[in-house]
Write an enzyme that holds these catalytic residues in place. Structure first.
Site, PDB file in Angstrom:
ATOM      1  N   PRO A   9      -0.530  -5.634   5.774  1.00  0.00           N
ATOM      2  CA  PRO A   9      -0.030  -5.275   7.096  1.00  0.00           C
ATOM      3  C   PRO A   9      -0.214  -3.805   7.475  1.00  0.00           C
ATOM      4  O   PRO A   9      -0.048  -2.919   6.637  1.00  0.00           O
ATOM      5  CB  PRO A   9       1.460  -5.614   7.021  1.00  0.00           C
ATOM      6  CG  PRO A   9       1.796  -5.689   5.580  1.00  0.00           C
ATOM      7  CD  PRO A   9       0.543  -6.159   4.901  1.00  0.00           C
ATOM      8  N   ASN A  10      -0.563  -3.614   8.729  1.00  0.00           N
ATOM      9  CA  ASN A  10      -0.675  -2.304   9.382  1.00  0.00           C
ATOM     10  C   ASN A  10      -1.912  -1.513   8.975  1.00  0.00           C
ATOM     11  O   ASN A  10      -2.162  -0.447   9.540  1.00  0.00           O
ATOM     12  CB  ASN A  10       0.595  -1.456   9.150  1.00  0.00           C
ATOM     13  CG  ASN A  10       1.834  -2.161   9.662  1.00  0.00           C
ATOM     14  OD1 ASN A  10       1.869  -2.556  10.819  1.00  0.00           O
ATOM     15  ND2 ASN A  10       2.823  -2.372   8.823  1.00  0.00           N
ATOM     16  N   ARG A  17      -2.066   5.147  12.694  1.00  0.00           N
ATOM     17  CA  ARG A  17      -0.763   5.211  12.031  1.00  0.00           C
ATOM     18  C   ARG A  17      -0.705   6.422  11.086  1.00  0.00           C
ATOM     19  O   ARG A  17      -1.607   6.637  10.289  1.00  0.00           O
ATOM     20  CB  ARG A  17      -0.469   3.907  11.266  1.00  0.00           C
ATOM     21  CG  ARG A  17      -1.237   3.744   9.982  1.00  0.00           C
ATOM     22  CD  ARG A  17      -0.965   2.453   9.253  1.00  0.00           C
ATOM     23  NE  ARG A  17       0.312   2.393   8.603  1.00  0.00           N
ATOM     24  CZ  ARG A  17       0.535   1.808   7.419  1.00  0.00           C
ATOM     25  NH1 ARG A  17      -0.453   1.235   6.758  1.00  0.00           N
ATOM     26  NH2 ARG A  17       1.731   1.782   6.907  1.00  0.00           N
ATOM     27  N   TYR A  22      -2.267   8.795   5.981  1.00  0.00           N
ATOM     28  CA  TYR A  22      -3.397   7.885   5.731  1.00  0.00           C
ATOM     29  C   TYR A  22      -4.748   8.437   6.201  1.00  0.00           C
ATOM     30  O   TYR A  22      -5.767   7.786   5.983  1.00  0.00           O
ATOM     31  CB  TYR A  22      -3.120   6.532   6.396  1.00  0.00           C
ATOM     32  CG  TYR A  22      -1.873   5.866   5.845  1.00  0.00           C
ATOM     33  CD1 TYR A  22      -1.826   5.426   4.518  1.00  0.00           C
ATOM     34  CD2 TYR A  22      -0.727   5.710   6.627  1.00  0.00           C
ATOM     35  CE1 TYR A  22      -0.681   4.845   3.993  1.00  0.00           C
ATOM     36  CE2 TYR A  22       0.426   5.115   6.118  1.00  0.00           C
ATOM     37  CZ  TYR A  22       0.437   4.688   4.797  1.00  0.00           C
ATOM     38  OH  TYR A  22       1.574   4.118   4.275  1.00  0.00           O
ATOM     39  N   ASN A  73      -5.079  -4.279  -1.393  1.00  0.00           N
ATOM     40  CA  ASN A  73      -4.079  -3.325  -0.904  1.00  0.00           C
ATOM     41  C   ASN A  73      -3.030  -4.152  -0.153  1.00  0.00           C
ATOM     42  O   ASN A  73      -3.206  -4.467   1.021  1.00  0.00           O
ATOM     43  CB  ASN A  73      -4.704  -2.273   0.017  1.00  0.00           C
ATOM     44  CG  ASN A  73      -3.663  -1.225   0.426  1.00  0.00           C
ATOM     45  OD1 ASN A  73      -2.455  -1.422   0.245  1.00  0.00           O
ATOM     46  ND2 ASN A  73      -4.116  -0.106   0.968  1.00  0.00           N
ATOM     47  N   ALA A  76       2.774  -2.812   2.634  1.00  0.00           N
ATOM     48  CA  ALA A  76       4.230  -2.862   2.427  1.00  0.00           C
ATOM     49  C   ALA A  76       4.663  -4.037   1.550  1.00  0.00           C
ATOM     50  O   ALA A  76       5.701  -3.958   0.877  1.00  0.00           O
ATOM     51  CB  ALA A  76       4.938  -2.923   3.772  1.00  0.00           C
ATOM     52  N   ASP A  86       2.946 -13.823  -7.855  1.00  0.00           N
ATOM     53  CA  ASP A  86       2.683 -15.177  -8.351  1.00  0.00           C
ATOM     54  C   ASP A  86       1.278 -15.648  -7.979  1.00  0.00           C
ATOM     55  O   ASP A  86       0.613 -16.329  -8.766  1.00  0.00           O
ATOM     56  CB  ASP A  86       3.725 -16.159  -7.801  1.00  0.00           C
ATOM     57  CG  ASP A  86       5.095 -15.969  -8.448  1.00  0.00           C
ATOM     58  OD1 ASP A  86       5.184 -15.247  -9.459  1.00  0.00           O
ATOM     59  OD2 ASP A  86       6.074 -16.538  -7.927  1.00  0.00           O
ATOM     60  N   GLU A  97      -5.176  -3.295  -7.824  1.00  0.00           N
ATOM     61  CA  GLU A  97      -4.274  -2.861  -6.746  1.00  0.00           C
ATOM     62  C   GLU A  97      -4.736  -1.490  -6.245  1.00  0.00           C
ATOM     63  O   GLU A  97      -5.013  -0.605  -7.061  1.00  0.00           O
ATOM     64  CB  GLU A  97      -2.855  -2.758  -7.332  1.00  0.00           C
ATOM     65  CG  GLU A  97      -1.820  -2.233  -6.365  1.00  0.00           C
ATOM     66  CD  GLU A  97      -0.463  -1.972  -7.061  1.00  0.00           C
ATOM     67  OE1 GLU A  97      -0.311  -2.246  -8.276  1.00  0.00           O
ATOM     68  OE2 GLU A  97       0.441  -1.469  -6.363  1.00  0.00           O
ATOM     69  N   HIS A  99      -4.063   1.704  -3.252  1.00  0.00           N
ATOM     70  CA  HIS A  99      -3.295   2.321  -2.162  1.00  0.00           C
ATOM     71  C   HIS A  99      -3.991   3.606  -1.744  1.00  0.00           C
ATOM     72  O   HIS A  99      -4.401   4.391  -2.607  1.00  0.00           O
ATOM     73  CB  HIS A  99      -1.866   2.642  -2.605  1.00  0.00           C
ATOM     74  CG  HIS A  99      -1.118   1.432  -3.042  1.00  0.00           C
ATOM     75  ND1 HIS A  99      -0.620   0.518  -2.143  1.00  0.00           N
ATOM     76  CD2 HIS A  99      -0.831   0.961  -4.274  1.00  0.00           C
ATOM     77  CE1 HIS A  99      -0.037  -0.459  -2.819  1.00  0.00           C
ATOM     78  NE2 HIS A  99      -0.157  -0.217  -4.107  1.00  0.00           N
ATOM     79  N   SER A 101      -2.521   6.089  -0.088  1.00  0.00           N
ATOM     80  CA  SER A 101      -1.568   7.132  -0.476  1.00  0.00           C
ATOM     81  C   SER A 101      -1.114   6.859  -1.906  1.00  0.00           C
ATOM     82  O   SER A 101      -1.515   5.862  -2.510  1.00  0.00           O
ATOM     83  CB  SER A 101      -0.370   7.126   0.481  1.00  0.00           C
ATOM     84  OG  SER A 101       0.376   5.927   0.300  1.00  0.00           O
ATOM     85  N   ARG A 106       6.212   8.990  -2.873  1.00  0.00           N
ATOM     86  CA  ARG A 106       6.817   8.894  -1.544  1.00  0.00           C
ATOM     87  C   ARG A 106       8.279   8.445  -1.675  1.00  0.00           C
ATOM     88  O   ARG A 106       8.922   8.793  -2.654  1.00  0.00           O
ATOM     89  CB  ARG A 106       5.952   7.972  -0.666  1.00  0.00           C
ATOM     90  CG  ARG A 106       4.539   8.537  -0.461  1.00  0.00           C
ATOM     91  CD  ARG A 106       3.646   7.616   0.331  1.00  0.00           C
ATOM     92  NE  ARG A 106       4.200   7.344   1.660  1.00  0.00           N
ATOM     93  CZ  ARG A 106       3.724   6.409   2.487  1.00  0.00           C
ATOM     94  NH1 ARG A 106       2.662   5.687   2.105  1.00  0.00           N
ATOM     95  NH2 ARG A 106       4.275   6.204   3.664  1.00  0.00           N
ATOM     96  N   ARG A 110       9.235   2.796  -2.400  1.00  0.00           N
ATOM     97  CA  ARG A 110       7.801   2.507  -2.589  1.00  0.00           C
ATOM     98  C   ARG A 110       7.388   2.599  -4.058  1.00  0.00           C
ATOM     99  O   ARG A 110       6.241   2.362  -4.411  1.00  0.00           O
ATOM    100  CB  ARG A 110       6.944   3.477  -1.766  1.00  0.00           C
ATOM    101  CG  ARG A 110       7.087   3.285  -0.283  1.00  0.00           C
ATOM    102  CD  ARG A 110       6.121   4.171   0.487  1.00  0.00           C
ATOM    103  NE  ARG A 110       6.594   4.388   1.839  1.00  0.00           N
ATOM    104  CZ  ARG A 110       6.324   3.584   2.873  1.00  0.00           C
ATOM    105  NH1 ARG A 110       5.557   2.535   2.718  1.00  0.00           N
ATOM    106  NH2 ARG A 110       6.817   3.846   4.075  1.00  0.00           N
TER     107      ARG A 110
HETATM  108  C1  DQA Z   1      -0.084   1.689   1.268  1.00  0.00           C
HETATM  109  C2  DQA Z   1       1.228   2.238   0.727  1.00  0.00           C
HETATM  110  C3  DQA Z   1       2.399   1.333   1.104  1.00  0.00           C
HETATM  111  O1  DQA Z   1       3.613   1.875   0.621  1.00  0.00           O
HETATM  112  C4  DQA Z   1       2.502   1.225   2.619  1.00  0.00           C
HETATM  113  O2  DQA Z   1       3.526   0.307   2.976  1.00  0.00           O
HETATM  114  C5  DQA Z   1       1.223   0.888   3.284  1.00  0.00           C
HETATM  115  C6  DQA Z   1      -0.023   1.433   2.760  1.00  0.00           C
HETATM  116  C7  DQA Z   1      -1.262   2.647   1.004  1.00  0.00           C
HETATM  117  O3  DQA Z   1      -2.400   2.213   1.100  1.00  0.00           O
HETATM  118  O4  DQA Z   1      -1.043   3.842   0.733  1.00  0.00           O
HETATM  119  O5  DQA Z   1       1.202   0.216   4.306  1.00  0.00           O
HETATM  120  O6  DQA Z   1      -0.372   0.468   0.585  1.00  0.00           O
END
Ligand code: DQA
Length: 144
Positions: A9-10, A17, A22, A73, A76, A86, A97, A99, A101, A106, A110
């Protein structure tokens, strides 16, 4: 080697954003960078983004038998989703995984990652380059 690149998401709002966290690059810029790197390392890729947890679960499940690795990624959902943990365990596809950031530097909420125990590695705090690093890690693992 077929890699599935999944974004939660996002992340479609990259460039808009919180650029101080980011960066100014857009989601399209990120996709272009990933595509160029895939061509350079000889990987076939599919890049997807969704704002919906269940859709991510479906995509992870579908990766079984179709992809050699997943770059994930979960955004959230990293910090909330047992369902994603799962799904990664069930799919049995090596998953890294990623990210942009570094969530561990943070807010305290998180610092929890539900998916991390199911992943072969975590790349964080490296911006868009982190996706490329994750692809390289998967290539090393798959080629070995
Ligand atoms: C994120 C870090 C997460 O905490 C955050 O909710 C995101 C982006 C990152 O790529 O740094 O949406 O996954």
């Amino acid at each position: 080697m077929k890699l599935l690149i999944l974004n939660g998401p996002n992340l479609n709002l990259l460039g808009v954003r919180e650029p101080e966290i980011y960066g100014n690059g857009t989601y399209a810029d990120l996709c272009k960078l990933i595509e160029a790197h895939a061509a350079a390392i000889g990987a076939e890729i599919e890049i997807r983004q969704t704002n919906h947890e269940g859709v991510l679960v479906d995509w992870i499940q579908e990766a079984r038998g179709k992809f050699d690795g997943i770059v994930l990624n979960p955004a959230a959902y990293t910090h909330t989703s047992v369902a994603l943990l799962d799904a990664v365990l069930a799919a049995g596809v090596p998953t890294v995984e990623v990210h942009l950031s570094d969530p561990d530097r943070r807010e305290p909420f998180r610092r929890v990652s539900y998916v991390r125990p199911a992943c072969v590695a975590c790349v964080k705090g490296r911006g868009p380059e982190g996706y490329l690093e994750a692809m390289n890690l998967l290539k090393l693992k798959i080629d070995s």
